[in-house]
Design a protein around this motif. Structure first.
Motif, PDB file in Angstrom:
ATOM      1  N   GLY A  24      41.541  28.894  24.944  1.00 56.83           N
ATOM      2  CA  GLY A  24      42.677  29.656  24.449  1.00 56.83           C
ATOM      3  C   GLY A  24      42.414  31.153  24.437  1.00 56.83           C
ATOM      4  N   GLY A  25      43.383  31.937  24.877  1.00 59.23           N
ATOM      5  CA  GLY A  25      43.278  33.381  24.835  1.00 59.23           C
ATOM      6  C   GLY A  25      42.495  33.997  25.982  1.00 59.23           C
ATOM      7  N   ARG A  26      42.056  33.192  26.910  1.00 56.37           N
ATOM      8  CA  ARG A  26      41.299  33.711  28.053  1.00 56.37           C
ATOM      9  C   ARG A  26      41.958  33.224  29.336  1.00 56.37           C
ATOM     10  NH1 ARG A  26      35.017  33.244  27.337  1.00 56.37           N
ATOM     11  NH2 ARG A  26      35.147  34.903  28.845  1.00 56.37           N
ATOM     12  N   THR A  27      41.835  34.000  30.377  1.00 56.21           N
ATOM     13  CA  THR A  27      42.438  33.611  31.650  1.00 56.21           C
ATOM     14  C   THR A  27      41.375  33.645  32.747  1.00 56.21           C
ATOM     15  OG1 THR A  27      43.058  35.892  32.117  1.00 56.21           O
ATOM     16  CG2 THR A  27      44.708  34.518  31.061  1.00 56.21           C
ATOM     17  N   PRO A  28      41.438  32.684  33.652  1.00 58.69           N
ATOM     18  CA  PRO A  28      40.497  32.712  34.778  1.00 58.69           C
ATOM     19  C   PRO A  28      40.960  33.728  35.819  1.00 58.69           C
ATOM     20  CG  PRO A  28      41.948  30.830  34.990  1.00 58.69           C
ATOM     21  CD  PRO A  28      42.291  31.495  33.687  1.00 58.69           C
ATOM     22  N   LEU A  29      40.058  34.527  36.295  1.00 56.28           N
ATOM     23  CA  LEU A  29      40.400  35.520  37.308  1.00 56.28           C
ATOM     24  C   LEU A  29      39.550  35.288  38.551  1.00 56.28           C
ATOM     25  CD1 LEU A  29      40.573  38.768  35.139  1.00 56.28           C
ATOM     26  CD2 LEU A  29      42.473  37.439  36.043  1.00 56.28           C
ATOM     27  N   LEU A  30      40.197  35.299  39.689  1.00 53.27           N
ATOM     28  CA  LEU A  30      39.489  35.154  40.952  1.00 53.27           C
ATOM     29  C   LEU A  30      38.519  36.311  41.155  1.00 53.27           C
ATOM     30  CD1 LEU A  30      39.114  33.573  43.571  1.00 53.27           C
ATOM     31  CD2 LEU A  30      40.990  34.896  44.541  1.00 53.27           C
TER      32      LEU A  30
END
Length: 57
Positions: A24-30
């Motif tokens: 939660g609250g984090r996003t995966p970035l390429l």
């Protein structure tokens, strides 16, 4: 062969950033995966360069 296995481990380890999608609250970035992979491959390159140069001496 050693550098190939090291590169594969580096890529798999950096792909672990994708688990952030489940956090939660984090996003995966390429970009994170790409930067981690580049840093690992750069480390492999420099260690092979250093090893081969030292072996020659």
């Amino acid at each position: 062969m050693l550098s190939f296995s090291g590169a594969l481990i580096c890529i798999l380890f950096s792909a672990d950033d994708l688990h952030q999608k489940l956090t939660g609250g984090r996003t995966p970035l390429l970009q994170d995966v790409m930067l981690d992979t580049f840093g690992g491959l750069l480390g492999i390159f420099f260690s092979l360069f250093w090893y081969r140069r030292r072996k020659r001496q």
